[in-house]
Design a protein around this motif. Structure first.
Motif, PDB file in Angstrom:
ATOM      1  N   ILE A  58       0.711  -1.266  -0.069  1.00  0.00           N
ATOM      2  CA  ILE A  58       0.281  -0.006  -0.159  1.00  0.00           C
ATOM      3  C   ILE A  58       1.011   1.346   0.176  1.00  0.00           C
ATOM      4  O   ILE A  58       0.677   2.319  -0.708  1.00  0.00           O
ATOM      5  CB  ILE A  58      -0.998  -0.040   1.155  1.00  0.00           C
ATOM      6  CG1 ILE A  58      -1.863   1.102   1.151  1.00  0.00           C
ATOM      7  CG2 ILE A  58      -0.178  -0.026   2.555  1.00  0.00           C
ATOM      8  CD1 ILE A  58      -2.698   1.410  -0.248  1.00  0.00           C
ATOM      9  N   ASP A  59       2.093   1.193   0.582  1.00  0.00           N
ATOM     10  CA  ASP A  59       2.755   2.251   0.575  1.00  0.00           C
ATOM     11  C   ASP A  59       3.420   2.679  -0.838  1.00  0.00           C
ATOM     12  O   ASP A  59       3.579   3.980  -1.320  1.00  0.00           O
ATOM     13  CB  ASP A  59       3.840   2.132   1.575  1.00  0.00           C
ATOM     14  CG  ASP A  59       3.634   2.213   3.053  1.00  0.00           C
ATOM     15  OD1 ASP A  59       2.522   2.987   3.409  1.00  0.00           O
ATOM     16  OD2 ASP A  59       4.233   1.659   3.830  1.00  0.00           O
ATOM     17  N   ALA A  60       3.754   1.641  -1.556  1.00  0.00           N
ATOM     18  CA  ALA A  60       4.279   1.972  -2.804  1.00  0.00           C
ATOM     19  C   ALA A  60       3.018   2.487  -3.726  1.00  0.00           C
ATOM     20  O   ALA A  60       3.319   3.127  -4.509  1.00  0.00           O
ATOM     21  CB  ALA A  60       4.808   0.341  -3.317  1.00  0.00           C
ATOM     22  N   ALA A  61       1.847   1.869  -3.447  1.00  0.00           N
ATOM     23  CA  ALA A  61       0.776   2.136  -4.389  1.00  0.00           C
ATOM     24  C   ALA A  61       0.602   3.923  -3.952  1.00  0.00           C
ATOM     25  O   ALA A  61       0.190   4.609  -4.979  1.00  0.00           O
ATOM     26  CB  ALA A  61      -0.411   1.273  -4.146  1.00  0.00           C
ATOM     27  N   ARG A  62       0.430   4.108  -2.804  1.00  0.00           N
ATOM     28  CA  ARG A  62       0.038   5.594  -2.593  1.00  0.00           C
ATOM     29  C   ARG A  62       1.192   6.553  -3.032  1.00  0.00           C
ATOM     30  O   ARG A  62       0.974   7.697  -3.634  1.00  0.00           O
ATOM     31  CB  ARG A  62       0.092   5.926  -1.138  1.00  0.00           C
ATOM     32  CG  ARG A  62      -1.383   4.919  -0.655  1.00  0.00           C
ATOM     33  CD  ARG A  62      -1.600   5.355   0.940  1.00  0.00           C
ATOM     34  NE  ARG A  62      -3.023   4.992   1.282  1.00  0.00           N
ATOM     35  CZ  ARG A  62      -3.357   4.260   2.484  1.00  0.00           C
ATOM     36  NH1 ARG A  62      -2.242   3.874   3.507  1.00  0.00           N
ATOM     37  NH2 ARG A  62      -4.570   3.763   2.795  1.00  0.00           N
ATOM     38  N   THR A  63       2.579   5.986  -2.886  1.00  0.00           N
ATOM     39  CA  THR A  63       3.752   6.909  -3.436  1.00  0.00           C
ATOM     40  C   THR A  63       3.593   6.927  -5.099  1.00  0.00           C
ATOM     41  O   THR A  63       3.808   8.208  -5.539  1.00  0.00           O
ATOM     42  CB  THR A  63       4.893   6.225  -3.348  1.00  0.00           C
ATOM     43  OG1 THR A  63       5.292   6.280  -1.773  1.00  0.00           O
ATOM     44  CG2 THR A  63       5.962   6.969  -3.622  1.00  0.00           C
ATOM     45  N   ALA A  64       3.239   5.961  -5.880  1.00  0.00           N
ATOM     46  CA  ALA A  64       2.852   6.087  -7.106  1.00  0.00           C
ATOM     47  C   ALA A  64       1.881   7.084  -7.545  1.00  0.00           C
ATOM     48  O   ALA A  64       1.807   8.020  -8.284  1.00  0.00           O
ATOM     49  CB  ALA A  64       2.922   4.713  -7.474  1.00  0.00           C
ATOM     50  N   PHE A  65       0.536   7.024  -6.846  1.00  0.00           N
ATOM     51  CA  PHE A  65      -0.614   7.732  -7.246  1.00  0.00           C
ATOM     52  C   PHE A  65      -0.364   9.045  -6.706  1.00  0.00           C
ATOM     53  O   PHE A  65      -0.672  10.267  -7.196  1.00  0.00           O
ATOM     54  CB  PHE A  65      -1.802   6.972  -6.641  1.00  0.00           C
ATOM     55  CG  PHE A  65      -2.417   6.107  -7.792  1.00  0.00           C
ATOM     56  CD1 PHE A  65      -3.123   6.227  -8.788  1.00  0.00           C
ATOM     57  CD2 PHE A  65      -2.096   4.757  -7.630  1.00  0.00           C
ATOM     58  CE1 PHE A  65      -3.586   5.447  -9.684  1.00  0.00           C
ATOM     59  CE2 PHE A  65      -2.459   3.698  -8.262  1.00  0.00           C
ATOM     60  CZ  PHE A  65      -3.279   3.953  -9.526  1.00  0.00           C
ATOM     61  N   ASP A  66       0.394   9.282  -5.607  1.00  0.00           N
ATOM     62  CA  ASP A  66       0.572  10.632  -5.048  1.00  0.00           C
ATOM     63  C   ASP A  66       1.471  11.378  -6.196  1.00  0.00           C
ATOM     64  O   ASP A  66       1.381  12.579  -6.266  1.00  0.00           O
ATOM     65  CB  ASP A  66       1.176  10.698  -3.507  1.00  0.00           C
ATOM     66  CG  ASP A  66       0.298  10.302  -2.607  1.00  0.00           C
ATOM     67  OD1 ASP A  66      -0.931  10.264  -2.932  1.00  0.00           O
ATOM     68  OD2 ASP A  66       0.844  10.166  -1.621  1.00  0.00           O
ATOM     69  N   GLY A  67       2.540  10.674  -6.437  1.00  0.00           N
ATOM     70  CA  GLY A  67       3.341  11.503  -7.399  1.00  0.00           C
ATOM     71  C   GLY A  67       2.821  11.627  -8.811  1.00  0.00           C
ATOM     72  O   GLY A  67       2.949  12.859  -9.197  1.00  0.00           O
ATOM     73  N   MET A  68       1.784  10.906  -9.211  1.00  0.00           N
ATOM     74  CA  MET A  68       1.083  11.243 -10.575  1.00  0.00           C
ATOM     75  C   MET A  68       0.244  12.372 -10.244  1.00  0.00           C
ATOM     76  O   MET A  68       0.153  13.302 -11.136  1.00  0.00           O
ATOM     77  CB  MET A  68       0.120   9.916 -10.820  1.00  0.00           C
ATOM     78  CG  MET A  68      -0.940  10.275 -11.857  1.00  0.00           C
ATOM     79  SD  MET A  68      -1.798   8.666 -12.420  1.00  0.00           S
ATOM     80  CE  MET A  68      -2.612   9.555 -14.013  1.00  0.00           C
ATOM     81  N   ALA A  69      -0.471  12.601  -9.194  1.00  0.00           N
ATOM     82  CA  ALA A  69      -1.360  13.731  -8.931  1.00  0.00           C
ATOM     83  C   ALA A  69      -0.474  14.846  -8.658  1.00  0.00           C
ATOM     84  O   ALA A  69      -1.009  15.951  -9.029  1.00  0.00           O
ATOM     85  CB  ALA A  69      -2.238  13.446  -7.628  1.00  0.00           C
ATOM     86  N   ASN A  70       0.652  14.780  -8.081  1.00  0.00           N
ATOM     87  CA  ASN A  70       1.449  16.012  -7.954  1.00  0.00           C
ATOM     88  C   ASN A  70       2.314  16.613  -9.027  1.00  0.00           C
ATOM     89  O   ASN A  70       2.497  17.693  -9.201  1.00  0.00           O
ATOM     90  CB  ASN A  70       2.338  15.869  -6.675  1.00  0.00           C
ATOM     91  CG  ASN A  70       1.561  15.843  -5.214  1.00  0.00           C
ATOM     92  OD1 ASN A  70       0.582  15.881  -5.156  1.00  0.00           O
ATOM     93  ND2 ASN A  70       2.286  14.735  -4.342  1.00  0.00           N
ATOM     94  N   GLN A  71       2.832  15.523  -9.781  1.00  0.00           N
ATOM     95  CA  GLN A  71       3.611  15.722 -10.709  1.00  0.00           C
ATOM     96  C   GLN A  71       2.875  15.856 -12.162  1.00  0.00           C
ATOM     97  O   GLN A  71       3.470  16.455 -13.190  1.00  0.00           O
ATOM     98  CB  GLN A  71       4.792  14.714 -10.937  1.00  0.00           C
ATOM     99  CG  GLN A  71       5.626  14.615  -9.665  1.00  0.00           C
ATOM    100  CD  GLN A  71       6.624  13.582  -9.817  1.00  0.00           C
ATOM    101  OE1 GLN A  71       7.150  13.059 -10.901  1.00  0.00           O
ATOM    102  NE2 GLN A  71       6.872  13.108  -8.616  1.00  0.00           N
ATOM    103  N   HIS A  72       1.600  15.378 -12.393  1.00  0.00           N
ATOM    104  CA  HIS A  72       1.124  15.267 -13.568  1.00  0.00           C
ATOM    105  C   HIS A  72      -0.354  15.746 -13.583  1.00  0.00           C
ATOM    106  O   HIS A  72      -0.607  16.857 -13.925  1.00  0.00           O
ATOM    107  CB  HIS A  72       1.109  13.691 -13.853  1.00  0.00           C
ATOM    108  CG  HIS A  72       1.049  13.415 -15.578  1.00  0.00           C
ATOM    109  ND1 HIS A  72       1.614  13.857 -16.443  1.00  0.00           N
ATOM    110  CD2 HIS A  72      -0.044  12.704 -16.066  1.00  0.00           C
ATOM    111  CE1 HIS A  72       1.283  13.579 -17.569  1.00  0.00           C
ATOM    112  NE2 HIS A  72       0.268  12.742 -17.496  1.00  0.00           N
ATOM    113  N   GLU A  73      -1.214  14.854 -13.070  1.00  0.00           N
ATOM    114  CA  GLU A  73      -2.707  15.240 -12.795  1.00  0.00           C
ATOM    115  C   GLU A  73      -3.338  13.978 -12.171  1.00  0.00           C
ATOM    116  O   GLU A  73      -2.964  12.799 -12.389  1.00  0.00           O
ATOM    117  CB  GLU A  73      -3.366  15.514 -14.123  1.00  0.00           C
ATOM    118  CG  GLU A  73      -4.760  16.075 -13.870  1.00  0.00           C
ATOM    119  CD  GLU A  73      -5.261  16.454 -15.277  1.00  0.00           C
ATOM    120  OE1 GLU A  73      -6.687  16.835 -15.137  1.00  0.00           O
ATOM    121  OE2 GLU A  73      -4.836  16.295 -16.242  1.00  0.00           O
ATOM    122  N   ALA A  74      -4.395  14.554 -11.334  1.00  0.00           N
ATOM    123  CA  ALA A  74      -5.208  13.253 -10.864  1.00  0.00           C
ATOM    124  C   ALA A  74      -5.807  12.636 -11.952  1.00  0.00           C
ATOM    125  O   ALA A  74      -6.341  13.238 -12.638  1.00  0.00           O
ATOM    126  CB  ALA A  74      -5.874  13.889  -9.748  1.00  0.00           C
TER     127      ALA A  74
END
Length: 228
Positions: A58-74
């Motif tokens: 779950i930590d890896a999943a959250r890091t990946a999706f947080d990165g997408m939202a912060n660096q790209h778009e939700a």
């Protein structure tokens, strides 16, 4: 321009789905477990957000999706394609077999949903899809754990839809209703006719169609059949 997150993006189905959504003009967030595959995705889709992620964590999943939202778009849409298949007699399966199937199919979806939904709900409407199988409904010899994991996937997605549709999140389940025409299946079944199998292109185009519906045209169960 809407944004889609695709898990298992380098796989036999995920890679075709990535191309179909790219061709349709979607912005891409691509996730895969394999480092070499992730490098290839970055080369093929330089404008995409691409991340290596073990979605059983779950930590890896959250890091990946947080990165997408912060660096790209939700993401407006999340396609949880990551999963796997294995065969063994039901009474001969081990604890390791059980954990492997549940991790690959159910835990990856569970973690994807928990990591992605907080970001998806920043949009007024969004879409989440997971992949089940006919065995989830009918069972099949020597696929008891696979069937059980895919049944869990289907039940979980139905529950998510019941909880979230009033909040603008549409949830669908994709059912490839037969053998999917992948290189691995061609190698495993060399005497079969792959022209009668489900084409990954058809699965990808079905997902695109579902992702572009509105709440007034939502398709909750997507069953795609092979030629007969």
């Amino acid at each position: 321009m809407p944004t889609v997150a695709i898990t298992g993006a380098a796989g036999a189905i995920g890679s075709v789905t990535t191309r179909v959504f790219a061709d349709a003009g979607w912005k891409l967030g691509l996730f895969d477990y394999d480092a070499d595959a992730v490098d290839a995705l970055r080369a093929d889709y330089p404008s995409a957000y691409v991340a290596q992620a073990d979605l059983t964590n779950i930590d890896a999943a959250r890091t990946a999706f947080d990165g997408m939202a912060n660096q790209h778009e939700a993401p407006h849409a999340v396609l949880a394609i990551a999963g796997g298949f294995a065969m063994q007699a039901a009474t001969e399966a081990t604890d390791a077999d059980y954990a492997h199937m549940m991790d690959l199919n159910m835990r990856t979806l569970f973690n994807t949903a928990r990591a992605a939904l907080p970001h998806m709900q920043s949009h007024s409407e969004s879409f989440l899809l997971g992949v089940s199988a006919p065995a989830a409904e009918n069972g099949a010899a020597n696929t008891g754990l696979y069937a059980a994991s895919k049944a869990a996937v289907a039940a979980y997605l139905k529950s998510l839809h019941a909880e979230l549709h009033s909040e603008g999140v549409r949830v669908s389940t994709l059912y490839p209703m037969g053998v999917v025409d992948t290189p691995a299946n061609r190698e495993a079944m060399p005497d079969s006719d792959p022209s009668t199998w489900v084409a990954p292109q058809e699965l990808a185009e079905t997902m695109l169609h579902a992702a572009t519906r509105t709440a007034r045209g939502h398709i909750q169960a997507l069953k795609v059949y092979a030629a007969t």
